[in-house]
Design a protein around this motif. Structure first.
Motif, PDB file in Angstrom:
ATOM      1  N   ARG A   1      74.099  70.749 -48.603  1.00  0.00           N
ATOM      2  CA  ARG A   1      73.605  71.946 -47.919  1.00  0.00           C
ATOM      3  C   ARG A   1      72.402  72.527 -48.667  1.00  0.00           C
ATOM      4  NH1 ARG A   1      76.047  75.437 -44.646  1.00  0.00           N
ATOM      5  NH2 ARG A   1      73.896  76.126 -44.569  1.00  0.00           N
TER       6      ARG A   1
ATOM      7  N   GLU B   1      69.221  70.901 -47.991  1.00  0.00           N
ATOM      8  CA  GLU B   1      68.696  71.112 -46.639  1.00  0.00           C
ATOM      9  C   GLU B   1      68.003  72.450 -46.496  1.00  0.00           C
ATOM     10  OE1 GLU B   1      72.070  70.627 -44.151  1.00  0.00           O
ATOM     11  OE2 GLU B   1      72.071  68.448 -44.382  1.00  0.00           O
ATOM     12  N   ILE B   2      67.975  73.225 -47.573  1.00  0.00           N
ATOM     13  CA  ILE B   2      67.417  74.567 -47.494  1.00  0.00           C
ATOM     14  C   ILE B   2      65.945  74.475 -47.067  1.00  0.00           C
ATOM     15  CG2 ILE B   2      66.354  75.152 -49.714  1.00  0.00           C
ATOM     16  CD1 ILE B   2      68.175  77.481 -49.894  1.00  0.00           C
TER      17      ILE B   2
ATOM     18  N   PRO C   1      65.330  74.354 -38.493  1.00  0.00           N
ATOM     19  CA  PRO C   1      66.618  74.195 -37.813  1.00  0.00           C
ATOM     20  C   PRO C   1      66.513  73.324 -36.567  1.00  0.00           C
ATOM     21  CG  PRO C   1      65.792  76.427 -37.498  1.00  0.00           C
ATOM     22  CD  PRO C   1      64.815  75.729 -38.400  1.00  0.00           C
TER      23      PRO C   1
ATOM     24  N   SER D   1      68.597  80.574 -45.620  1.00  0.00           N
ATOM     25  CA  SER D   1      67.858  79.708 -44.699  1.00  0.00           C
ATOM     26  C   SER D   1      67.342  80.489 -43.502  1.00  0.00           C
ATOM     27  CB  SER D   1      68.751  78.584 -44.200  1.00  0.00           C
ATOM     28  OG  SER D   1      68.999  77.668 -45.220  1.00  0.00           O
ATOM     29  N   ARG D   2      68.159  81.431 -43.006  1.00  0.00           N
ATOM     30  CA  ARG D   2      67.731  82.253 -41.867  1.00  0.00           C
ATOM     31  C   ARG D   2      66.509  83.098 -42.218  1.00  0.00           C
ATOM     32  NH1 ARG D   2      72.596  82.506 -38.721  1.00  0.00           N
ATOM     33  NH2 ARG D   2      72.908  80.287 -38.415  1.00  0.00           N
TER      34      ARG D   2
ATOM     35  N   GLU E   1      78.117  78.824 -49.333  1.00  0.00           N
ATOM     36  CA  GLU E   1      77.458  78.352 -48.109  1.00  0.00           C
ATOM     37  C   GLU E   1      76.989  79.504 -47.250  1.00  0.00           C
ATOM     38  OE1 GLU E   1      78.691  75.165 -45.727  1.00  0.00           O
ATOM     39  OE2 GLU E   1      79.831  74.193 -47.321  1.00  0.00           O
ATOM     40  N   ALA E   2      77.758  80.608 -47.266  1.00  0.00           N
ATOM     41  CA  ALA E   2      77.349  81.777 -46.493  1.00  0.00           C
ATOM     42  C   ALA E   2      76.019  82.313 -47.004  1.00  0.00           C
ATOM     43  CB  ALA E   2      78.422  82.857 -46.567  1.00  0.00           C
TER      44      ALA E   2
ATOM     45  N   THR F   1      73.284  79.928 -46.000  1.00  0.00           N
ATOM     46  CA  THR F   1      72.914  80.040 -44.588  1.00  0.00           C
ATOM     47  C   THR F   1      72.026  81.263 -44.366  1.00  0.00           C
ATOM     48  OG1 THR F   1      75.025  79.055 -44.059  1.00  0.00           O
ATOM     49  CG2 THR F   1      73.849  80.104 -42.259  1.00  0.00           C
TER      50      THR F   1
END
Lengths: 142, 150
Positions: free
Chosen positions: B142, B145-146, B150, A127-128, A120-121, A124
């Motif tokens: 998750r 959702e990529i 946001p 995604s950023r 998940e890290a 994330t």
């Protein structure tokens, strides 16, 4: 502009790490599924070692490291798990039972959760980077 | 990572543990059973688990060309249900309708305590696989959702 690409090296690294973490998640789920199968030996992928050997770039090969990485990611990875046999050193997979099964449920669940969090890290972070790319595409407008 | 393969592994494991639970409840229900279709007292039953390679038609074709390979991914299945060879208990009760000429009744040799411990262990394993299933589900959610804003 030569060498312009949408995804940079760190994004490629994140993709690789998610693929290795995903494969490890599969392996650890299979261990937990076989926690009561006589004679089953736990398996695992060494994440750090896999990343190290995969990312090690060949300086003599053609192309930048992004191009090399792109070629690597385009084909399926060959991820072979280590099978933990009895008496192996560096065995973090718990005690062997009398039926020859070496799976410790608690330890496997701990490893699985740790791996899922790391996955998940990476997700994330990826995604950023996509969000900043979108920001650039929108010329800074929200 | 083949998402649906992972659900299949946890699902197979939960189903195997469920069969184990049914066999245990069968044992517990029959602790005093003296008559069976094959004659004689009920015999304790035990499930046998074995590893099985994951099979699938289309996903396998796809996996050969597109997905990362990791050999040794094994699912689990119930190989069979074995009757225990333990000798039945002998109780002296001449008034029992199934007593033999010497006055002994043969009862299944089922230790209720042992069955209960086995049942608890099956429930724990089931829960562990359910936890894995939910963890996988969380990851997949998750993943889908990529790239969402946001």
């Amino acid at each position: 502009m030569a060498g312009l690409r949408l995804f940079n090296f760190s994004q490629q690294l994140l993709e690789l790490s998610m693929r290795v973490r995903g494969a490890r998640h599969e392996i650890l789920s299979a261990n937990i599924a076989n926690a009561d199968t006589p004679g089953y030996r736990p398996r695992d992928i060494d994440f750090a070692a896999t990343m190290r050997t995969t990312v090690e770039m060949d300086d003599t090969a053609a192309g930048s490291r992004e191009q090399q990485m792109e070629r690597l990611l385009a084909s399926p990875l060959d991820l072979q798990p280590i099978v933990y046999e009895p008496g192996m050193t560096n065995n973090q997979h718990g005690e062997d039972r009398l039926d020859g099964n070496g799976v410790s449920l608690d330890q496997q669940l701990a490893l699985l959760n740790e791996n899922a969090l790391s996955y998940e890290a990476s997700l994330t972070l990826f995604s950023r980077t996509l969000a900043s790319l979108r920001y650039a595409i929108g010329e800074g407008r929200r | 990572m083949d998402l649906f393969k992972m659900f299949a592994i946890s699902g197979a494991a939960m189903s195997a543990q469920r069969s184990r639970m049914s066999v245990i409840s069968g044992n517990l229900a029959n602790t005093e059973t003296t008559r069976t279709p094959e004659g004689g007292p009920y015999r304790r039953r035990d499930v046998i688990f074995q590893t099985t390679p994951l099979g699938g038609e289309f996903p396998d074709l796809l996996a050969d060309t597109m997905l990362d390979r990791s050999e040794g991914l094994l699912s689990v299945e119930v190989a069979g249900i074995k009757q225990s060879s333990r000798a039945p208990r002998k109780i002296f009760d001449p008034n029992h309708p199934d007593a033999n000429p010497e006055g002994y009744v043969l009862l299944p040799d089922i230790n209720v305590m042992e069955e209960m411990v086995d049942l608890l262990s099956a429930v724990r394993s089931y829960e562990a696989n359910l936890t894995v299933y939910n963890a996988t589900k969380g990851l997949v959610r998750r993943l889908l959702e990529i790239g969402n804003a946001p």
